[in-house]
Design an enzyme around this catalytic site. Structure first.
Site, PDB file in Angstrom:
ATOM      1  N   GLN A  89       0.833  -1.204   0.000  1.00 53.71           N
ATOM      2  CA  GLN A  89       0.000   0.000   0.000  1.00 53.71           C
ATOM      3  C   GLN A  89       0.869   1.257   0.000  1.00 53.71           C
ATOM      4  OE1 GLN A  89      -2.901  -0.394   3.164  1.00 53.71           O
ATOM      5  NE2 GLN A  89      -3.883  -2.118   2.158  1.00 53.71           N
ATOM      6  N   GLY A  92       2.361   2.426  -5.150  1.00 56.45           N
ATOM      7  CA  GLY A  92       1.999   2.514  -6.558  1.00 56.45           C
ATOM      8  C   GLY A  92       1.827   1.158  -7.212  1.00 56.45           C
ATOM      9  N   ALA A  94      -0.462  -1.191  -6.754  1.00 59.82           N
ATOM     10  CA  ALA A  94      -1.845  -1.466  -7.160  1.00 59.82           C
ATOM     11  C   ALA A  94      -2.210  -0.656  -8.399  1.00 59.82           C
ATOM     12  CB  ALA A  94      -2.810  -1.179  -6.018  1.00 59.82           C
ATOM     13  N   ALA A 125      -9.513   3.863  -1.706  1.00 58.52           N
ATOM     14  CA  ALA A 125      -9.683   3.029  -2.899  1.00 58.52           C
ATOM     15  C   ALA A 125     -10.275   3.852  -4.045  1.00 58.52           C
ATOM     16  CB  ALA A 125     -10.578   1.835  -2.588  1.00 58.52           C
ATOM     17  N   TYR A 129      -8.958   4.272  -7.961  1.00 57.89           N
ATOM     18  CA  TYR A 129      -9.765   3.981  -9.146  1.00 57.89           C
ATOM     19  C   TYR A 129      -9.848   5.194 -10.070  1.00 57.89           C
ATOM     20  CZ  TYR A 129     -11.165   0.225  -5.969  1.00 57.89           C
ATOM     21  OH  TYR A 129     -11.167  -0.815  -5.082  1.00 57.89           O
ATOM     22  N   LYS A 131      -7.690   7.671 -10.304  1.00 57.64           N
ATOM     23  CA  LYS A 131      -6.371   7.892 -10.914  1.00 57.64           C
ATOM     24  C   LYS A 131      -6.148   6.949 -12.097  1.00 57.64           C
ATOM     25  CE  LYS A 131      -3.849   9.611  -6.903  1.00 57.64           C
ATOM     26  NZ  LYS A 131      -2.795   9.296  -5.910  1.00 57.64           N
TER      27      LYS A 131
END
Length: 162
Positions: A89, A92, A94, A125, A129, A131
């Protein structure tokens, strides 16, 4: 980097499954998972309808799971899901995995749309999404009941415009 889940990933999957700060955002009872149930999930994790990948670091260490679920070839759509270990976390990882998965969905599978739902209060979250290009399409009030509490879902989608 994405690759198919492997049984060696199971112990690190349990790390996020047992983390109450992570699993509180899911309807499934991941906290009761076992090493064997994680391995069983991995064995059935890649089909025409559901494709679950590991995203890994440069040493091939499992950082999280990212998925295309409920793939509909008739509608050219799929549901997206992602979960990352605490270690991943803020790195970057994810976001990179999401972009790679969307490329796979749109280029290889030729999907038209990828969609997701997220708890209204999971703002972190939602930022990820957005981004990655997902657009909020609306909310479903009291759509799910988690641990006895009704929660609102926000729906996001991204259209293949390539």
């Amino acid at each position: 980097m994405l690759r198919r889940l492997e049984e060696k990933d199971a112990p690190l999957m349990l790390e996020w499954m047992y983390d109450s700060e992570i699993n509180c955002n899911f309807r499934a009872d991941f906290a009761s998972a076992t090493l064997e149930s994680a391995k069983e999930f991995i064995r059935g994790s890649f089909t025409d309808k559901d494709m679950n990948f590991a995203f890994v670091d440069e040493n091939d260490e499992y950082m999280g799971t990212i998925s295309l679920k409920n793939i509909s070839y008739e509608d050219s759509s799929a549901e997206y899901a992602v979960v990352a270990r605490k270690k991943a976390q803020g790195t970057g990882a994810a976001m990179r995995a999401t972009k790679e998965l969307l490329n796979y969905a749109f280029e290889k599978l030729k999907l038209h749309k990828v969609y997701l739902n997220v708890l209204e209060e999971n703002v972190r979250a939602q930022r990820l999404y957005e981004k990655c290009g997902f657009v909020c399409e609306g909310s479903a009030v009291d759509a799910v009941k988690i641990k006895g509490v009704y929660r609102t879902l926000k729906w996001y989608g991204i259209i293949n415009e390539r």
